[in-house]
Design a protein around this motif. Structure first.
Motif, PDB file in Angstrom:
ATOM      1  N   LYS A 169     -45.149 -41.977 -21.802  1.00 20.06           N
ATOM      2  CA  LYS A 169     -44.848 -41.686 -20.394  1.00 20.06           C
ATOM      3  C   LYS A 169     -44.299 -40.276 -20.238  1.00 20.06           C
ATOM      4  N   GLN A 170     -43.391 -39.889 -21.144  1.00 17.50           N
ATOM      5  CA  GLN A 170     -42.812 -38.546 -21.071  1.00 17.50           C
ATOM      6  C   GLN A 170     -43.875 -37.475 -21.259  1.00 17.50           C
ATOM      7  N   LEU A 221     -47.594 -33.393 -19.150  1.00 17.66           N
ATOM      8  CA  LEU A 221     -48.963 -32.952 -18.921  1.00 17.66           C
ATOM      9  C   LEU A 221     -49.234 -32.761 -17.430  1.00 17.66           C
ATOM     10  N   ASP A 222     -48.710 -33.660 -16.597  1.00 15.58           N
ATOM     11  CA  ASP A 222     -48.860 -33.524 -15.147  1.00 15.58           C
ATOM     12  C   ASP A 222     -48.209 -32.244 -14.649  1.00 15.58           C
ATOM     13  N   LYS A 223     -47.027 -31.929 -15.199  1.00 17.04           N
ATOM     14  CA  LYS A 223     -46.328 -30.710 -14.797  1.00 17.04           C
ATOM     15  C   LYS A 223     -47.120 -29.474 -15.223  1.00 17.04           C
ATOM     16  N   MET A 224     -47.639 -29.497 -16.444  1.00 17.26           N
ATOM     17  CA  MET A 224     -48.445 -28.372 -16.915  1.00 17.26           C
ATOM     18  C   MET A 224     -49.678 -28.190 -16.053  1.00 17.26           C
ATOM     19  N   GLN A 250     -51.899 -41.009 -29.174  1.00 18.88           N
ATOM     20  CA  GLN A 250     -50.783 -41.900 -28.848  1.00 18.88           C
ATOM     21  C   GLN A 250     -51.279 -43.157 -28.134  1.00 18.88           C
ATOM     22  N   GLU A 251     -52.250 -42.986 -27.243  1.00 21.80           N
ATOM     23  CA  GLU A 251     -52.775 -44.140 -26.521  1.00 21.80           C
ATOM     24  C   GLU A 251     -53.453 -45.115 -27.484  1.00 21.80           C
ATOM     25  N   HIS A 252     -54.128 -44.585 -28.514  1.00 23.92           N
ATOM     26  CA  HIS A 252     -54.748 -45.447 -29.523  1.00 23.92           C
ATOM     27  C   HIS A 252     -53.674 -46.171 -30.339  1.00 23.92           C
ATOM     28  N   GLU A 274     -54.103 -29.296 -26.072  1.00 20.60           N
ATOM     29  CA  GLU A 274     -53.404 -29.872 -27.222  1.00 20.60           C
ATOM     30  C   GLU A 274     -52.664 -31.141 -26.824  1.00 20.60           C
ATOM     31  N   ASN A 275     -52.038 -31.108 -25.666  1.00 17.60           N
ATOM     32  CA  ASN A 275     -51.284 -32.272 -25.206  1.00 17.60           C
ATOM     33  C   ASN A 275     -52.213 -33.451 -24.901  1.00 17.60           C
TER      34      ASN A 275
END
Length: 359
Positions: A143-144, A149-152, A75-77, A67-68
């Motif tokens: 960025k947040q 996502l990196d933490k997940m 968001q990137e778009h 989902e993220n």
């Protein structure tokens, strides 16, 4: 107190008799071997339950990551559009397009037109700042979310590692149990005892153990009442304080909070706390220790070192789960906001907590 079926009580009685009667020897060399087999079989049940929890956590993490990731793509778009718009506004400042507006402001011939041009310029600048601000906010949020996502993803890697470890552990334990059953004098009887133990633990035992932990959790939330009830337990010496907790007073305090503790007692020993009790055929023994922590806030935390149910030691996964689910510690700043604990010492029948002003 236990409203359970008669069948379960009979199973419990049979199990207790099987464990405690020395004359019944189902495995070589003696009944201690049977005890070990039952402990391992109970560990298999509990580790299997822990595996199911980890698998559920893995599924939840994978779904959250999916989902993220989808949100990040959107968001990137969006941020590409916001960046282009912000870039156009910024370039306008440096390419001289805004100088035309300033020229218009200087060329007006009356005060009314001057105010009109000023209002128009203000609106343009406000809109520019809004577009640039939107881009900055979108970039910060992006960025947040990427960090989240990196933490997940890191949590998922750890979860998969834990799952593999627990699966290997339960397979090894089950193999030990199977070998012990096969080599026993009466494999069918021992297997029946293992099945009855698993049923009794799942249907009654686990719920009763959690009931005691929940009652302790709720009682320790009222720990400031203990200090008020035993007002001589807190002594001061300048900027330092000493909280002395007597074993007998703590037990009296707990019993005043819940009648469940009438058959349950805490015992302080050197660097160790033992809590044990019995109700009917159910016996519980808890061994642990206290430490001081400042993260996330100052507290005296209780750690479960060993958990014994009806004479059978439960696996560390169960002790860890109960420690995470229930808070058996206490927080000195609930008594006085301006103090903090610095150390805790245990000796026979007495616990001593050193505190100081939290400047």
């Amino acid at each position: 107190m236990f409203h359970r079926t008669l069948k379960l009580w009979i199973s419990a009685a049979l199990l207790a008799a099987s464990i405690c009667t020395p004359a019944l020897t189902l495995a070589d060399p003696d009944s201690d071997e049977t005890q070990k087999v039952l402990e391992k079989s109970l560990s298999v049940v509990e580790i299997d339950r822990e595996i199911a929890k980890i698998e559920q956590q893995q599924q939840q993490l994978e779904q959250s990551i999916e989902e993220n990731t989808s949100r990040l793509q959107i968001q990137e778009h969006d941020i590409v559009t916001a960046k282009q718009q912000a870039g156009e506004r910024i370039r306008a400042y440096y390419m001289g397009e805004r100088e035309d507006l300033l020229g218009s402001l200087l060329s007006v011939k009356n005060f009314h037109d001057f105010l009109t041009v000023v209002d128009y310029i203000s609106l343009i600048f406000e809109r520019d700042q809004e577009i640039i601000g939107t881009y900055q906010q979108a970039y910060t949020k992006l960025k947040q979310n990427k960090q989240q996502l990196d933490k997940m993803s890191a949590d998922l890697v750890k979860t998969k590692t834990d799952l593999q470890s627990e699966k290997a552990r339960v397979v090894a334990l089950q193999e030990e149990v199977d070998r012990s059953v096969a080599s026993s004098k009466d494999p069918e009887k021992l297997k029946q005892m293992i099945d009855e133990l698993g049923t009794f633990w799942n249907d009654v035992g686990l719920a009763e153990v959690r009931k005691y932990f929940k009652a302790l959790d709720q009682a320790m939330k009222d720990f400031p009442d203990y200090v008020e009830q035993y007002n001589g337990s807190l002594a001061t010496n300048g900027l330092n304080y000493t909280l002395t907790i007597k074993e007998e007073n703590l037990n009296a305090f707990l019993r005043s909070k819940n009648a469940l503790f009438n058959n349950f007692s805490f015992h302080f020993q050197s660097d160790q706390v033992i809590a044990e009790g019995q109700e009917g055929d159910l016996k519980l023994r808890l061994e642990g220790h206290y430490t001081v922590t400042d993260n996330p806030k100052n507290a005296i935390i209780f750690h479960v070192d060993k958990l014994v149910f009806n004479g059978l030691t439960l696996p560390d996964t169960t002790a860890k789960e109960l420690e995470q689910d229930f808070d058996l510690g206490f927080y000195p700043q609930q008594m006085m906001p301006f103090i903090k604990a610095t150390s805790v010492e245990l000796e026979p029948q007495l616990m001593t907590v050193k505190l100081k002003l939290a400047l």
